[in-house]
Design a protein around this motif. Structure first.
Motif: not given
Length: 507
Positions: A122, A126, A128-129, A356-357, A359
């Protein structure tokens, strides 16, 4: 009458201190014992959960053999907050729920499994998010990684690229080096998104071109999802090692225009692509140019180009993989092809990265992944981390009967030696002479039999090994042959004057 004082027995201060100390020790021992009991109970519960999901997947495959087909795959992610199918065939989730109930009710009890470190992952992603946009490959991270890792060991790459430093590196060493290179290079995002060319002839070339392949792959996914009209062959070409070596995404932006240099570049690509089975169609050139221009220059979210978003995602994944590569137990980051724990951990990171990518991963603390792959009529399941599996993480397979196996019991080639002189090239396979063509048997599932190294027996003339047929079945690195999937391949062993062929059968 005399008054007598009566002495009442009691504890002295020293005795009280001793008793309190003893009680403290007992309490500490009891707490440790209880904590250990709770830990074992939680781990046992999770292992049973994993076993139930594997069995459910095997039942689904047995009930409908077309679900996974001949070579389908899937990944199931279990966290301390949720459980879901990251990727897999349509209908798998409902088939699993027929056996185990709603996946949303399944959670890990133990929150310290030594698999993909979600905090690290994560953190690495982070930035990227924070962009708020999805990477082009968000739904296909595992496929992207398979292409990149497959590229590193693809037959011919070592001879096409001047890569002295990594010429004899194992696949695992290359994966570790690629992750370290992309994670440690401060210009990686800039190089990807501006863009700059990966067309470099130095010893780092194989690492450069691994990044080039990832960028090409991302452009292909972007072009397809935005309907730029690339032909199927052009999409396949973009995802190939050939396109990586030509750094197609970079030159597609302004290197294939309607001038002499552009025509020359395009004609070279087209000829090489046709030779390798990727025949372009009319309109591919214009479609590729339009897609590249939008990919590198349009700011669809008003702030960032898609190339920048993809670069941030890719570098985030590589940072997390790099953290797993260079651990306290292995500060050098050196891994052998037999280091299955390392490879399983990396596969786990890549699988969780998908969540993660996209979401869909919540703020979970721990994760266990189950990867299922269909091969040779069986569904093989691998658990990461290994200790979360009831069989200590060994691969579990089923032919639909519900029974599992951790090893392949078929016959395999144990050794192959080469006689290479000016008048002959011959083989000694399992201590028996073999005339050309000889035959090697490998396994695509059991790591103990998935590769074999040619040994020199009588060699007065140096020889090379190339895959002449079945480059998707086996790969060659130096004198080591590694199985990629079930099938048949043909190798040519040649010196300056003589050559011989050997057939490789992978089951």
């Amino acid at each position: 009458m005399s008054n007598k004082l009566t002495k009442n027995a009691g504890f002295t201060l020293v005795e009280l201190i001793v008793v309190i100390a003893i009680l403290g020790i007992l309490a500490g021992v009891g707490t440790v014992a209880y904590s250990g009991y709770v830990k074992r109970a939680q781990q046992g519960s999770d292992q049973q959960t994993v076993a139930n999901l594997i069995y459910a997947a095997q039942l689904a495959d047995y009930a409908d053999s077309s679900l996974f087909g001949d070579d389908g795959s899937a990944a199931i992610l279990i966290t301390d907050d949720d459980c879901y199918v990251v990727y897999g065939p349509s209908g798998l989730e409902s088939a699993l729920e027929d056996s185990v109930g709603s996946l949303s009710n399944i959670k890990l009890a133990y929150t310290d499994w030594n698999g993909a470190d979600l905090t690290t992952l994560q953190s690495a992603l982070s930035d990227y998010q924070a962009l708020g946009s999805a990477a082009s490959f968000a739904d296909n991270v595992s496929e992207l990684w398979d292409d990149v890792s497959g590229y590193l060991s693809e037959e011919g790459v070592g001879t096409l690229i001047d890569s002295t430093k990594y010429a004899d590196a194992t696949d695992s060493e290359l994966l570790a080096a690629v992750a370290n290179y992309a994670a440690s290079d401060a210009d990686t995002v800039k190089w990807w998104s501006e863009p700059k060319s990966y067309d470099d002839d130095g010893e780092q070339s194989r690492l450069w071109y691994a990044n080039a392949m990832a960028r090409n792959y991302s452009l292909a996914e972007y072009a397809v999802s935005n309907n730029y009209g690339l032909s199927a062959n052009m999409v396949s070409f973009l995802k190939s090692a050939l396109a990586a070596i030509n750094d197609v995404a970079y030159y597609a932006l302004d290197g294939i225009g309607s001038d002499t240099n552009g025509d020359s570049k395009w004609n070279t690509w087209e000829n090489e692509a046709t030779t390798n089975g990727y025949s372009f169609v009319d309109g591919d050139r214009t479609a590729l140019q339009n897609a590249a221009k939008a990919y590198f220059t349009d700011k669809s979210d008003g702030t960032n180009t898609q190339a920048y978003v993809d670069a941030m995602a890719y570098c985030g994944i590589m940072t997390a993989v790099n953290d797993a590569t260079y651990s306290e137990d292995n500060p050098s980051g050196t891994h052998s092809t037999s280091d299955s724990d390392y490879l399983d951990t990396i596969a786990s990171y890549v699988t969780v990265s998908s969540a993660v990518l996209s979401g869909s991963l919540s703020d979970a603390e721990s994760a266990v992944t189950i990867t299922a792959t269909k091969a040779n009529g069986k569904l093989f399941c691998t658990v990461s981390p290994r200790e979360a599996g009831v069989t200590d993480g060994q691969e579990d397979s089923s032919d639909g009967s519900g029974s599992g196996s951790t090893t392949c019991n078929e016959t395999h080639t144990e050794s192959i030696k080469v006689n290479s002189t000016n008048i002959m090239v011959k083989f000694i396979i399992d201590e028996e002479s073999a005339v050309s063509p000889g035959s090697i048997i490998l396994c695509s599932i059991d790591s103990d039999y998935s590769s074999i190294t040619f040994e020199d027996n009588n060699v007065s003339a140096e020889y090379t090994i190339t895959v002449t047929e079945g480059t998707d079945v086996v790969s060659v690195s130096g004198k080591t042959i590694t199985a990629l999937k079930a099938g048949t391949a043909t190798l040519t062993v040649a010196n300056a004057k003589k050559s011989a062929t050997v057939t490789v059968t992978v089951h």
